[in-house]
Scaffold this motif. Structure first.
Motif, PDB file in Angstrom:
ATOM      1  N   MET A 136       0.812  -1.219   0.000  1.00  0.00           N
ATOM      2  CA  MET A 136       0.000   0.000   0.000  1.00  0.00           C
ATOM      3  C   MET A 136       0.845   1.269   0.000  1.00  0.00           C
ATOM      4  SD  MET A 136      -3.038  -1.071  -0.315  1.00  0.00           S
ATOM      5  CE  MET A 136      -4.015   0.395   0.017  1.00  0.00           C
ATOM      6  N   VAL A 137       2.028   1.224   0.607  1.00  0.00           N
ATOM      7  CA  VAL A 137       2.836   2.450   0.654  1.00  0.00           C
ATOM      8  C   VAL A 137       3.822   2.559  -0.510  1.00  0.00           C
ATOM      9  CG1 VAL A 137       2.626   2.566   3.162  1.00  0.00           C
ATOM     10  CG2 VAL A 137       4.688   1.552   2.150  1.00  0.00           C
ATOM     11  N   LEU A 138       4.065   1.456  -1.231  1.00  0.00           N
ATOM     12  CA  LEU A 138       5.022   1.503  -2.332  1.00  0.00           C
ATOM     13  C   LEU A 138       4.385   1.545  -3.723  1.00  0.00           C
ATOM     14  CD1 LEU A 138       7.934  -0.955  -1.438  1.00  0.00           C
ATOM     15  CD2 LEU A 138       7.768   1.506  -1.011  1.00  0.00           C
ATOM     16  N   LEU A 139       3.218   0.919  -3.874  1.00  0.00           N
ATOM     17  CA  LEU A 139       2.689   0.705  -5.219  1.00  0.00           C
ATOM     18  C   LEU A 139       1.655   1.742  -5.630  1.00  0.00           C
ATOM     19  CD1 LEU A 139       2.198  -3.180  -5.218  1.00  0.00           C
ATOM     20  CD2 LEU A 139       4.207  -1.846  -5.901  1.00  0.00           C
ATOM     21  N   ASN A 140       1.789   2.204  -6.860  1.00  0.00           N
ATOM     22  CA  ASN A 140       0.757   2.998  -7.519  1.00  0.00           C
ATOM     23  C   ASN A 140       0.009   2.103  -8.493  1.00  0.00           C
ATOM     24  OD1 ASN A 140       1.294   5.662  -6.415  1.00  0.00           O
ATOM     25  ND2 ASN A 140       3.213   5.611  -7.572  1.00  0.00           N
ATOM     26  N   PRO A 141      -1.228   2.469  -8.856  1.00  0.00           N
ATOM     27  CA  PRO A 141      -1.974   1.660  -9.827  1.00  0.00           C
ATOM     28  C   PRO A 141      -1.156   1.441 -11.101  1.00  0.00           C
ATOM     29  CG  PRO A 141      -3.419   3.279  -8.827  1.00  0.00           C
ATOM     30  CD  PRO A 141      -2.033   3.605  -8.341  1.00  0.00           C
ATOM     31  N   GLY A 142      -1.093   0.178 -11.511  1.00  0.00           N
ATOM     32  CA  GLY A 142      -0.366  -0.161 -12.723  1.00  0.00           C
ATOM     33  C   GLY A 142       1.068  -0.572 -12.506  1.00  0.00           C
ATOM     34  N   ASP A 143       1.613  -0.323 -11.305  1.00  0.00           N
ATOM     35  CA  ASP A 143       2.981  -0.753 -11.024  1.00  0.00           C
ATOM     36  C   ASP A 143       3.058  -2.278 -11.063  1.00  0.00           C
ATOM     37  OD1 ASP A 143       3.930   1.783 -10.715  1.00  0.00           O
ATOM     38  OD2 ASP A 143       4.017   1.737  -8.524  1.00  0.00           O
ATOM     39  N   GLU A 144       4.191  -2.788 -11.513  1.00  0.00           N
ATOM     40  CA  GLU A 144       4.389  -4.228 -11.612  1.00  0.00           C
ATOM     41  C   GLU A 144       5.326  -4.708 -10.508  1.00  0.00           C
ATOM     42  OE1 GLU A 144       3.938  -4.463 -16.496  1.00  0.00           O
ATOM     43  OE2 GLU A 144       5.892  -4.825 -15.541  1.00  0.00           O
ATOM     44  N   VAL A 145       5.020  -5.882  -9.987  1.00  0.00           N
ATOM     45  CA  VAL A 145       5.857  -6.517  -8.969  1.00  0.00           C
ATOM     46  C   VAL A 145       6.215  -7.912  -9.468  1.00  0.00           C
ATOM     47  CG1 VAL A 145       6.009  -7.342  -6.592  1.00  0.00           C
ATOM     48  CG2 VAL A 145       4.772  -5.218  -7.102  1.00  0.00           C
ATOM     49  N   ILE A 146       7.495  -8.213  -9.513  1.00  0.00           N
ATOM     50  CA  ILE A 146       7.951  -9.517  -9.964  1.00  0.00           C
ATOM     51  C   ILE A 146       7.832 -10.514  -8.821  1.00  0.00           C
ATOM     52  CG2 ILE A 146       9.928 -10.831 -10.825  1.00  0.00           C
ATOM     53  CD1 ILE A 146      10.826  -8.214 -12.213  1.00  0.00           C
ATOM     54  N   VAL A 147       7.118 -11.603  -9.077  1.00  0.00           N
ATOM     55  CA  VAL A 147       6.862 -12.619  -8.062  1.00  0.00           C
ATOM     56  C   VAL A 147       7.283 -13.970  -8.628  1.00  0.00           C
ATOM     57  CG1 VAL A 147       5.149 -13.675  -6.552  1.00  0.00           C
ATOM     58  CG2 VAL A 147       4.871 -11.281  -7.246  1.00  0.00           C
ATOM     59  N   PRO A 148       8.419 -14.506  -8.205  1.00  0.00           N
ATOM     60  CA  PRO A 148       8.819 -15.838  -8.677  1.00  0.00           C
ATOM     61  C   PRO A 148       7.769 -16.884  -8.332  1.00  0.00           C
ATOM     62  CG  PRO A 148      10.676 -14.730  -7.644  1.00  0.00           C
ATOM     63  CD  PRO A 148       9.462 -13.893  -7.349  1.00  0.00           C
ATOM     64  N   ALA A 149       7.539 -17.811  -9.254  1.00  0.00           N
ATOM     65  CA  ALA A 149       6.551 -18.875  -9.054  1.00  0.00           C
ATOM     66  C   ALA A 149       7.259 -20.229  -9.042  1.00  0.00           C
ATOM     67  CB  ALA A 149       5.509 -18.826 -10.171  1.00  0.00           C
ATOM     68  N   PRO A 150       6.779 -21.144  -8.178  1.00  0.00           N
ATOM     69  CA  PRO A 150       5.626 -21.083  -7.282  1.00  0.00           C
ATOM     70  C   PRO A 150       5.794 -20.031  -6.177  1.00  0.00           C
ATOM     71  CG  PRO A 150       6.317 -23.359  -7.642  1.00  0.00           C
ATOM     72  CD  PRO A 150       7.403 -22.488  -8.168  1.00  0.00           C
ATOM     73  N   TYR A 151       4.663 -19.475  -5.751  1.00  0.00           N
ATOM     74  CA  TYR A 151       4.659 -18.376  -4.796  1.00  0.00           C
ATOM     75  C   TYR A 151       3.604 -18.618  -3.721  1.00  0.00           C
ATOM     76  CZ  TYR A 151       0.961 -17.423  -8.156  1.00  0.00           C
ATOM     77  OH  TYR A 151      -0.126 -17.570  -9.008  1.00  0.00           O
ATOM     78  N   TRP A 152       3.826 -18.011  -2.576  1.00  0.00           N
ATOM     79  CA  TRP A 152       2.787 -17.993  -1.547  1.00  0.00           C
ATOM     80  C   TRP A 152       1.627 -17.154  -2.076  1.00  0.00           C
ATOM     81  CZ3 TRP A 152       2.506 -14.266   3.043  1.00  0.00           C
ATOM     82  CH2 TRP A 152       1.524 -14.668   3.957  1.00  0.00           C
ATOM     83  N   THR A 153       0.415 -17.635  -1.891  1.00  0.00           N
ATOM     84  CA  THR A 153      -0.757 -17.048  -2.532  1.00  0.00           C
ATOM     85  C   THR A 153      -0.968 -15.569  -2.196  1.00  0.00           C
ATOM     86  OG1 THR A 153      -2.153 -17.812  -0.701  1.00  0.00           O
ATOM     87  CG2 THR A 153      -1.937 -19.262  -2.601  1.00  0.00           C
ATOM     88  N   THR A 154      -0.544 -15.154  -1.016  1.00  0.00           N
ATOM     89  CA  THR A 154      -0.794 -13.773  -0.595  1.00  0.00           C
ATOM     90  C   THR A 154       0.031 -12.755  -1.381  1.00  0.00           C
ATOM     91  OG1 THR A 154      -1.526 -14.373   1.622  1.00  0.00           O
ATOM     92  CG2 THR A 154      -0.570 -12.187   1.381  1.00  0.00           C
TER      93      THR A 154
END
Length: 396
Positions: free
Chosen positions: A107-125
């Motif tokens: 909530m404090v880092l992301l603006n709408p449309g920002d992308e976050v790289i999440v390696p998969a498999p990942y924790w669902t949250t």
């Protein structure tokens, strides 16, 4: 009509797996539940004493929104010891579990449309909270590299909208422990491309192989100004239900988190804060050692049972307390193709024929994975894994 954001996420898939296990048990079936993301253990004596003492003193008032100063100072000392760097209380926020720490970061880092790289498999949250914050999770498949992300794959996923990368080691669900070279590569890439690192080390106390757990800021100190460390006592002290987590990072981020948390939950549970503080001040490490020993023994026994698998590779289970099975070979077999094409079908058959509840890898972005917890009592673990092996070996 509900808010549009509710269409972006569903209830936790791991919670759904637990619910399925309970439903089967309620119908009179003997079920061994290996879905749980917690360790079955009694309380540490220092935790119990700290909580009782706080209650006897009539502790019932608000604290600072991000936790008592004494607790944050103790946590800063703990993080300093773990990382070999000096941390201050104003760089630490106490949260209602690791989930709130991650939510605060999003909530404090992301603006709408920002992308976050999440390696998969990942924790669902991880991807769910990115979506809630208006961001876009970008997944990097790690399965071909032993569940460790390749630096070149991460770099290929970076765009001009990339804002952060999630680093979760030891990994949930795979149990993979990232080596120092990988972490250094991620850190250098983050600096080069201006990315934040969301470093989740909630399972860092449980390493079962020669590879050590490395805080990324220790491997590459210059990445500290863009790193947020997320941790909790849910695993390390078996306090999942107490909801005690913490976040460490740059002072300006923690200040923003304080403002946000003051409008959401405000301070974490005050009795739990006092209990954890008592443990940090008075604990001798024996409880943690016993917990690690418990998991080490459970892992050894579980791997011994799983070594009888003939059609599924035996997992490495490097860290944490999960066995992660790759059932891709089963899914190519005629019998299973009749039932379906993902690990969801394996989970259903195991529940029906083996009386074992597991979490399908589809929850983690992996349609051929299967997560089994060995945080359960040893007798339950053996009672679940033995018929599980029989059922998986019987498929043709």
């Amino acid at each position: 009509m509900l808010a549009q954001r509710t269409e972006l996420f569903k209830s936790s898939a791991t919670a759904a797996a637990r619910a399925a296990a309970k439903s089967a048990a309620d119908q009179g079936k003997e079920i061994v539940d290996l879905t749980v993301g917690e360790i079955c253990s009694d309380l540490a004596p220092t935790i119990r004493a700290g909580a009782i003492d706080a209650i006897r003193q009539g502790v019932n008032r608000y604290t600072d929104p991000i936790g008592m100063m004494e607790l944050r100072e103790a946590l800063a000392g703990k993080i300093s010891g773990n990382t070999g760097q000096v941390w201050r209380a104003d760089e630490v926020a106490v949260t209602t579990g690791a989930k709130q720490a991650l939510f605060n970061v999003a909530m404090v880092l992301l603006n709408p449309g920002d992308e976050v790289i999440v390696p998969a498999p990942y924790w669902t949250t991880f991807p769910a909270q990115v979506l809630i914050a208006g961001g876009t999770p970008v997944h990097v498949d790690t399965r071909a590299n032993g569940y460790v992300p390749r630096i070149e794959d991460i770099e290929a996923a970076i765009t001009d909208r990339s804002r952060a990368i999630v680093v979760n080691t030891p990994n949930n669900p795979t149990g993979t422990v990232y080596d120092a070279e990988t972490l250094a590569g991620i850190g250098k890439l983050a600096i080069k491309r201006g990315l934040w690192i969301i470093f989740d080390e909630c399972y860092g106390d449980f390493i079962h192989v020669d590879e050590a757990h490395h805080p990324i800021v220790s491997i590459l100190p210059e990445v500290r100004p863009r790193t947020l460390i997320v941790n909790a006592f849910s695993k390390s002290l078996a306090l999942a239900g107490w909801r005690m987590g913490y976040l460490a990072g740059p002072k300006n981020v923690i200040s923003a988190v304080k403002a946000l948390q003051s409008h959401t939950t405000s301070n974490p549970n005050v009795i739990a804060q006092h209990a954890v503080l008592a443990h940090l001040l008075n604990g001798d490490g024996n409880f943690e050692s016993e917990l690690r020993c418990q998991l080490t023994c459970a892992r050894q026994m579980g791997l011994s049972v799983l070594s009888a698998l003939t059609r599924v590779p035996v997992p490495k289970a490097m860290g944490g307390f999960y066995f992660y099975l790759n059932v891709s070979d089963l899914l190519r077999r005629p019998r299973l193709r009749e039932a379906g094409t993902t690990a969801d079908d394996v989970v259903k058959v195991l529940l029906m024929k083996a009386g074992v509840a597991a979490v399908s890898g589809t929850a983690f972005g992996d349609p051929v994975g299967l997560r089994l917890s060995y945080g359960v009592p040893p007798e339950k673990l053996e009672a679940g894994l033995t018929p599980l092996v029989d059922v998986l070996n019987a498929w043709e």
